[in-house]
Design an enzyme around this catalytic site. Sequence first.
Site, PDB file in Angstrom:
ATOM      1  N   LYS A 117      61.922  17.607 141.667  1.00 35.47           N
ATOM      2  CA  LYS A 117      62.734  18.823 141.557  1.00 35.47           C
ATOM      3  C   LYS A 117      63.822  18.688 140.484  1.00 35.47           C
ATOM      4  CE  LYS A 117      61.623  20.808 145.978  1.00 35.47           C
ATOM      5  NZ  LYS A 117      60.681  19.781 146.498  1.00 35.47           N
TER       6      LYS A 117
HETATM    7  C1  LIG Z   1      59.372  20.015 146.889  1.00 37.79           C
HETATM    8  C2  LIG Z   1      58.443  18.842 146.969  1.00 37.79           C
HETATM    9  C3  LIG Z   1      57.037  18.996 147.034  1.00 37.79           C
HETATM   10  C4  LIG Z   1      56.378  20.366 147.112  1.00 37.79           C
HETATM   11  O1  LIG Z   1      56.480  21.090 145.920  1.00 37.79           O
HETATM   12  P1  LIG Z   1      56.228  22.669 145.902  1.00 37.79           P
HETATM   13  O2  LIG Z   1      56.641  23.110 144.563  1.00 37.79           O
HETATM   14  O3  LIG Z   1      57.080  23.244 147.005  1.00 37.79           O
HETATM   15  O4  LIG Z   1      54.764  22.894 146.161  1.00 37.79           O
HETATM   16  C5  LIG Z   1      56.245  17.855 147.041  1.00 37.79           C
HETATM   17  N1  LIG Z   1      56.794  16.625 147.022  1.00 37.79           N
HETATM   18  C6  LIG Z   1      58.124  16.430 146.975  1.00 37.79           C
HETATM   19  C7  LIG Z   1      58.651  15.048 146.979  1.00 37.79           C
HETATM   20  C8  LIG Z   1      59.006  17.518 146.940  1.00 37.79           C
HETATM   21  O5  LIG Z   1      60.340  17.318 146.892  1.00 37.79           O
END
Ligand SMILES: *Cc1c(COP(=O)(O)O)cnc(C)c1O
Length: 475
Positions: A117
């Site tokens: 993120k």
């Molecule tokens: C947010 C997240 C996901 C999922 O991603 P999306 O964009 O919501 O599909 C997967 N792995 C980790 C470690 C995350 O923080």
Amino acid sequence: MLYLSTRGHAERKHFCDILLEGLAPDGGLYLPEHYPRFDDARLTQLRELHAREGYAALAHALLSEYIDDIPSDDLLAICRKTYTREVFGTDAIVPLKALEPGLYLEALSNGPTLAFKDMAMQLLGNLFEYELGRRQAELNILGATSGDTGSAAEYAMRGKRGIRVFMLSPHGRMSPFQQAQMFSLQDPNIHNIAVEGVFDDCQDIVKAVSNDHAFKARYKIGTVNSINWARLLAQVVYYFAGYFQATRENTERVSFTVPSGNFGNVCAGHVARQMGLPIEQLVVATNENDVLDEFFRTGVYQVRDSANTWETSSPSMDISKASNFERFVFDLLGRNGDELRGLFGEQLGRTGRFDLSGDARFADAAARYGFVSGKSTHANRLDTIRAVHGQFGVTIDTHTADGVKVAREQAKPGVPMIVLETALPIKFAATITEALGHEPDRPAQFNGIEDLPKRVVVLPADAEAVKQLIEAECR
Ligand SMILES: *Cc1c(COP(=O)(O)O)cnc(C)c1O
């Protein structure tokens, strides 16, 4: 480039307007009017640009296709300031690691909070600061988190002019490492609020405050959730960077496997594919919360209630519905806003499901859009973490393990498979210890983080208490 709403009833707008807005007023999600389509010559130009000038220059080239209301030099400066070795640990920013011939991990989790993120949130912080500065405006970001999103947002917004962050988390329920990451921030514009309740209580408070339209307008309340188009756009870049690292010629095709929850990450892959990036398959990997796997297998999209949303060892994928999924369905069904309003606005609200199994457009989804899917369980994660550690000496986190498990099932002979590494193992140390019998490595900058002084206010699960705190800080 103008942006339209998936539900067809919002005014078309430029990038910087939707940047600060979130959901469209008709309840839909913003998408560009069309996806620019790259031919072979343009892909070669981008490949050379990436090789010569690196990730930030590639990001600038791709973002420029979608952003026409920030001068190009300013946008380049924003990209250069965002994607640095200091913030992401390497010059490559998203280095590819080969596990074995044809199977790669793309490292997206070397940013400040050790989850992918950061890739988008760091850019969002710089875009917000730039645009708020131009408008002489302020923004108070209110969010709820059970882990990754909140810390990524705080690290992206800390010290930014014109921005305050109010982040709610369930008191005592995050892992000690996650609490330490957030609560150790001492920046005066970051406000940690531990709510005496569970994550749903935190989300209910955010909704209640946002539904108080007078309060929302008066205190300029905004969000940074994953439906923000700018976050999705930032993620498109690493699909190109991964592809260029894994191939030499644009005639080669690769597949990506994406550990998925809210469908934001893999939706960026869909956008990259629509732009002409030679992606064979987009493999959606879920955990036990398999809303998306069910859809791609059967054509039925069935939202879960809270009693059927499981707490798993890949918690950032524990979702009851996938908030970005509407974007893909809009494209799948031929971009008909009225039809989307019927499905997502009415039918989903009334019945919690819709069924495209008999629809020829769904039958085409794999062939036309490359989507396939699979799921994994806690036992699968433990096995995969052990197997990858045993075979390759690499420790992967639980979410990435969901990806590797499904990637191996879906990989096609002769097509390189890139699994997106979405977090580092230290964030989920308990499960790694369960799998391997020892703790994962801790990056040096996090040594002793649990012992740092904590900056957090504990409040009852009450929207009024949160509003009072925001009012007091804005005085
Ligand atoms: C947010 C997240 C996901 C999922 O991603 P999306 O964009 O919501 O599909 C997967 N792995 C980790 C470690 C995350 O923080």
